[in-house]
Motif scaffolding. Structure first.
Motif, PDB file in Angstrom:
ATOM      1  N   VAL A 163       0.905  -1.204  -0.023  1.00 58.58           N
ATOM      2  CA  VAL A 163       0.074  -0.043   0.026  1.00 58.58           C
ATOM      3  C   VAL A 163       0.782   1.216   0.057  1.00 58.58           C
ATOM      4  O   VAL A 163       2.168   1.145   0.234  1.00 58.58           O
ATOM      5  CB  VAL A 163      -1.020   0.066   1.219  1.00 58.58           C
ATOM      6  CG1 VAL A 163      -2.105  -1.059   1.250  1.00 58.58           C
ATOM      7  CG2 VAL A 163      -0.246  -0.056   2.684  1.00 58.58           C
ATOM      8  N   PRO A 165       1.666   4.243   2.067  1.00 54.23           N
ATOM      9  CA  PRO A 165       1.513   4.793   3.292  1.00 54.23           C
ATOM     10  C   PRO A 165       1.546   6.532   3.340  1.00 54.23           C
ATOM     11  O   PRO A 165       0.993   6.898   4.368  1.00 54.23           O
ATOM     12  CB  PRO A 165       2.717   4.400   4.286  1.00 54.23           C
ATOM     13  CG  PRO A 165       3.747   4.232   3.285  1.00 54.23           C
ATOM     14  CD  PRO A 165       3.019   3.756   1.802  1.00 54.23           C
ATOM     15  N   ASP A 218       0.285   1.915  -4.959  1.00 56.24           N
ATOM     16  CA  ASP A 218      -0.566   1.633  -4.028  1.00 56.24           C
ATOM     17  C   ASP A 218      -1.230   0.273  -4.684  1.00 56.24           C
ATOM     18  O   ASP A 218      -2.413   0.556  -5.443  1.00 56.24           O
ATOM     19  CB  ASP A 218      -1.573   2.396  -3.497  1.00 56.24           C
ATOM     20  CG  ASP A 218      -2.194   1.904  -2.136  1.00 56.24           C
ATOM     21  OD1 ASP A 218      -2.604   0.659  -2.349  1.00 56.24           O
ATOM     22  OD2 ASP A 218      -2.364   2.520  -1.237  1.00 56.24           O
ATOM     23  N   ARG A 242      -6.974  -3.052   2.903  1.00 56.76           N
ATOM     24  CA  ARG A 242      -5.792  -1.638   2.564  1.00 56.76           C
ATOM     25  C   ARG A 242      -6.032  -0.681   3.871  1.00 56.76           C
ATOM     26  O   ARG A 242      -5.104  -0.153   4.291  1.00 56.76           O
ATOM     27  CB  ARG A 242      -6.409  -1.004   1.257  1.00 56.76           C
ATOM     28  CG  ARG A 242      -5.724   0.154   1.051  1.00 56.76           C
ATOM     29  CD  ARG A 242      -5.803   0.602  -0.148  1.00 56.76           C
ATOM     30  NE  ARG A 242      -4.987   1.655  -0.507  1.00 56.76           N
ATOM     31  CZ  ARG A 242      -5.599   2.991   0.002  1.00 56.76           C
ATOM     32  NH1 ARG A 242      -6.837   3.179   0.285  1.00 56.76           N
ATOM     33  NH2 ARG A 242      -4.722   4.054  -0.192  1.00 56.76           N
ATOM     34  N   LEU A 246      -3.137   0.273   6.303  1.00 56.69           N
ATOM     35  CA  LEU A 246      -2.591   1.720   6.425  1.00 56.69           C
ATOM     36  C   LEU A 246      -2.609   2.050   7.710  1.00 56.69           C
ATOM     37  O   LEU A 246      -1.817   2.884   8.257  1.00 56.69           O
ATOM     38  CB  LEU A 246      -3.720   2.764   5.498  1.00 56.69           C
ATOM     39  CG  LEU A 246      -3.365   2.754   3.986  1.00 56.69           C
ATOM     40  CD1 LEU A 246      -4.530   3.479   3.322  1.00 56.69           C
ATOM     41  CD2 LEU A 246      -1.940   3.311   3.782  1.00 56.69           C
ATOM     42  N   TYR A 249       0.501   0.452   9.195  1.00 60.93           N
ATOM     43  CA  TYR A 249       1.689   0.763   8.637  1.00 60.93           C
ATOM     44  C   TYR A 249       2.566   1.780   9.643  1.00 60.93           C
ATOM     45  O   TYR A 249       3.839   1.623   9.604  1.00 60.93           O
ATOM     46  CB  TYR A 249       1.450   1.637   7.271  1.00 60.93           C
ATOM     47  CG  TYR A 249       2.513   1.180   6.249  1.00 60.93           C
ATOM     48  CD1 TYR A 249       2.298   0.197   5.569  1.00 60.93           C
ATOM     49  CD2 TYR A 249       3.609   1.830   5.932  1.00 60.93           C
ATOM     50  CE1 TYR A 249       3.348  -0.062   4.423  1.00 60.93           C
ATOM     51  CE2 TYR A 249       4.659   1.645   5.325  1.00 60.93           C
ATOM     52  CZ  TYR A 249       4.405   0.601   4.371  1.00 60.93           C
ATOM     53  OH  TYR A 249       5.434   0.125   3.397  1.00 60.93           O
TER      54      TYR A 249
END
Lengths: 383, 415
Positions: A163, A165, A218, A242, A246, A249
């Motif tokens: 993803v 960030p 992403d 996702r 996030l 992350y």
């Protein structure tokens, strides 16, 4: 011993530690402590957060953690969840001194979550979100069959780390009072107002929905938006994974500095508690265990604690006080910036850091120059 | 209502034990910043539930690897009653992994490390024999605890004795439970709701009320069962094995592995299938089960002696009119040349009496030749004869499937 009396004593200790934390300048989120049995703590450890969606990999983690706990191979003392208010889970078998250390450590994390820039855009109500996500996924299982959902999740989880960030599209959360809470008032507050919710310009509708006009780093978003074959519910699951990724992350980006900060906080706070001698010995033992060096796996507690401690001492802090400069650092630092900017020759020598690698059949120390060690670490972090 | 409130989905139950039952130890009115509570988590099961999902996957993995597991030495040599540990590769999630190339990492020493210090000898640190150096996990093995019965259930799931026909005289029993009766007492799991409601309605009707309600203990009806014996056709398995000098360790191992599972299979599925063990070299002998599985012999090979003995046993003890007969023979096919013609004739006669005649030949995978006995048997065109070739351990399971597959159409390992 009677649990109620124990809890009473722990509650007193928590209040005391909270006051000390305020005194040394920590500004953590309000924190709720919950005493739980080992199985529950391990369950949370394997889901990373209570209430997350069901998947067999979580069950596998749970089983592995439980087995290693049952055989005495590893032990989790606590788990903190980055929400506002923070939730912290304490193992019910913790001794009083273990709990004191853990509570101080937890407040360090809560302070870091509340003040570090990397966490600025994580939702303070993630507990609710993951439960709602889990509920939705359960609904999809009901609708489309568990196997179908599981196969999709297998595939999505395989690429979940891919993803972006730094993408800016945070759902506005007016109820999240984190913005008011963050930081202490200062002379530059007017500048921060410019950082108020950045509204991304609505993307122009692409000519062909399956052919994006620009590349996207992403992967999950890209697939969710442009896949020609996915159903809506499948895109939704991609979005769920996702969003949760996030959220996690920043914790991955700040492992060293976050643990270092929490460890420095618990050390400082416990020094201020004037522990009786016997408790102090137990504390020192625990603390040494947490910050023991790893010969082949860098211990983030060890590195982070010693780095921050050196910085603290350089800027005039001591065992019972944290230097003001250090608070700036905890607001801005990630592992990458901390190591790149602060890992000095003295610290590398002090901690006896080295690079190892295979030579023939053996694993051998291959390099001890401090620049090389630093560059290696930075390189590892930037992937 | 119970379903809607399972701990795994209900947020309040899973993350926050209800307020009412939770003593607030820190008074939140005076101190809004910290609080402590000890809730009741005893009904929380999410981890355990997902653990079951994982277990189910492990079971699937077991099933997919049955061919390897079935010929596992530790199983064959076990007494068949124990819990066995089956190593299977852990179910790994798919992940992109970076090739670290130089396989370096950063570590910390005790203060006096020097370039050249050896951290680990003999290659690989950490979890196992993987090719990595600290940063890469070794190959993870997951040891699944399985009982022999569970394993047997997986192995034999859809297998059975083929061509089983009803025969007269002694019958094969297998027990079954059947719910046949209704009683006024019993375990609640067996509550017969329909009957209970009917009783209640009747009782209310006697009072002149046409309604359902005021359920009384007297209304309750429970289903109860009785054991019934289902009669199946009779069966006898004649297990013949070549124990001559030409059968090497591997050949003997494979035939014993096959028979080990066959015996287990028959004992699990059929309460009273009889098994006759015949070992032969230049002459044949009926042996006990123990001798069959443990004794080694040597000498020349005359397969016809085993077939003759089998025919003799059938004639005296298991008349084909009353019995389903299953002769099996395992050999390396290295038969005395002049014996082949005799053997062929006897096999043909055996096959005529049998529901299935199974011939398993053990020979190296790449051996192009056909053995003398195999050649002789191959010449017979008989619907009841099933031939299988085994080369190594992984062929044991396909052989089982080939012989005991109920669906005769798809036969895996036959040639």
């Amino acid at each position: 011993m009677n649990a109620a009396a124990d809890d009473r004593a722990l509650a007193d200790a928590i209040e005391r530690i909270w006051d000390e934390a305020q005194a040394i300048g920590l500004r953590p989120f309000p924190t709720h402590f919950e005493i739980v049995p080992a199985t529950i703590l391990y369950e949370m450890g394997s889901y990373l957060m209570p209430g997350r969606f069901s998947h067999w990999t979580h069950g596998k983690m749970y089983q592995m953690q439980k087995i290693s706990y049952d055989y005495g191979l590893s032990k989790i003392y606590e788990l903190v969840i980055n929400t506002n208010p923070c939730w912290a889970f304490l193992l019910e078998t913790n001794t009083p001194i273990q709990n004191k250390l853990v509570v101080a450590h937890v407040l360090g994390h809560a302070d870091f979550f509340a003040n570090n820039a990397y966490f600025a855009r994580t939702s303070g109500r993630m507990l609710d979100s993951v439960s709602l996500n889990a509920e939705r996924i359960r609904g999809y299982e009901f609708e489309h069959g568990q196997l179908e959902v599981e196969q999709l999740l297998d595939a999505v989880l395989a690429i979940q780390e891919h993803v972006d960030p730094y993408s800016i599209e945070m759902p506005d959360d007016p109820d999240d009072d984190r913005t008011q809470q963050r930081g202490t008032p200062g002379p530059y507050d007017d500048l921060f107002e410019r950082d108020e919710p950045i509204v991304a310009p609505p993307p122009a509708p692409p000519r062909n929905p399956f052919r994006p006009s620009e590349p996207d780093r992403d992967l999950l978003r890209f697939i969710a938006q442009h896949s020609p074959i996915l159903d809506d519910w499948e895109r939704d699951i991609l979005g769920i994974v996702r969003a949760e990724m996030l959220y996690f992350y920043p914790q991955m980006q700040t492992k060293v500095v976050n643990e270092g900060w929490a460890t420095l906080c618990h050390a400082t706070l416990l020094h201020r508690l004037d522990l009786p001698h016997d408790e102090y010995v137990d504390f020192a033992d625990l603390h040494a265990g947490v910050t023991s060096p790893g010969a082949q796996r860098l211990n983030p507690y060890h590195l982070g604690f010693n780095l921050l401690k050196a910085i603290n001492e350089r800027h005039g802090g001591d065992d019972e006080h944290l230097a003001a400069d250090l608070f700036d650092l905890r607001e801005t630092a990630s592992d990458l910036s901390l190591i790149r900017n602060e890992l000095t020759e003295e610290i590398v020598d002090d901690l006896d850091l080295y690079i190892y690698g295979p030579v023939g059949d053996d694993i051998v120390v291959t390099e001890k120059r401090w620049e090389a060690v630093r560059d290696r670490l930075v390189n590892d972090l930037t992937g | 209502m119970f379903h809607a409130n399972t701990p795994s989905t209900d947020r309040n139950a899973s993350t926050r034990p209800s307020r009412s039952s939770t003593p607030r130890l820190l008074d939140s009115s005076t101190r809004a910043s910290v609080s402590l509570s000890r809730g009741d988590w005893s009904l929380h099961r999410k981890g355990a539930i997902d653990q079951q999902r994982h277990q189910r996957k492990v079971r699937e993995a077991l099933k997919a690897n049955l061919a390897d597991i079935v010929s596992e030495q530790s199983l064959i040599t076990s007494d068949g009653k124990k819990i066995v540990r089956v190593p299977i590769r852990t179910l790994e999630e798919y992940k992109f992994r970076f090739d670290r190339g130089d396989q370096q990492g950063v570590g910390a020493g005790n203060g006096d490390s020097k370039v050249g210090d050896v951290l680990a000898r003999g290659g690989r640190p950490g979890p196992g024999q993987g090719a990595g150096a600290g940063d890469q996990p070794g190959i993870e093995y997951y040891e699944a605890d399985v009982t022999m019965d569970e394993l047997a259930e997986l192995v034999f799931e859809d297998l059975g004795l083929p061509n089983l026909e009803p025969k007269r005289l002694r019958e094969l029993e297998s027990e079954a439970l059947r719910f046949t009766d209704i009683r006024k007492t019993g375990p609640f799991a067996n509550l017969d709701k329909k009957q209970t409601i009917r009783q209640n309605l009747q009782r209310n009707a006697r009072k002149g009320e046409a309604r359902f309600g005021d359920l009384a203990t007297d209304d309750l009806r429970f289903r109860t069962w009785e054991q019934t014996v289902q009669y199946e056709a009779n069966g006898v398995v004649l297990a013949m094995m070549d124990v001559s000098g030409s059968m090497g360790t591997n050949e003997k191992y494979l035939s014993r592995a096959f028979y080990f599972w066959m015996v287990r299979f028959l004992r699990t599925k059929y309460d009273r299938v009889e098994i006759v063990f015949i070992a032969h070299h230049a002459e044949a002998k009926e042996v006990t089960e123990d001798e069959f599985f443990t004794r080694g012999e040597s000498g020349g090979t005359r397969a016809s002696t085993a077939y003759a003995l089998a025919l003799d046993i059938i004639e005296h003890r298991y008349p084909p009119a009353d019995w389903n007969i299953y002769p099996f023979h395992f050999s390396d096919g290295d038969n005395w040349p002049s014996d082949n013609e005799t053997a062929r004739v006897l096999v043909e006669r055996l096959a005529d009496f049998s529901s299935l005649f199974g011939y398993g030949e053990i020979r190296p995978a790449r051996a192009g030749y056909q053995s003398s006995l195999g050649h002789a048997i191959a010449k017979i065109d008989h619907p009841k004869i099933q031939r299988v070739t085994l080369a190594d351990r992984t062929d044991v399971y396909p052989a089982l499937r080939a012989f005991f597959s109920l669906d005769r159409e798809e036969v895996g390992a036959s040639q």
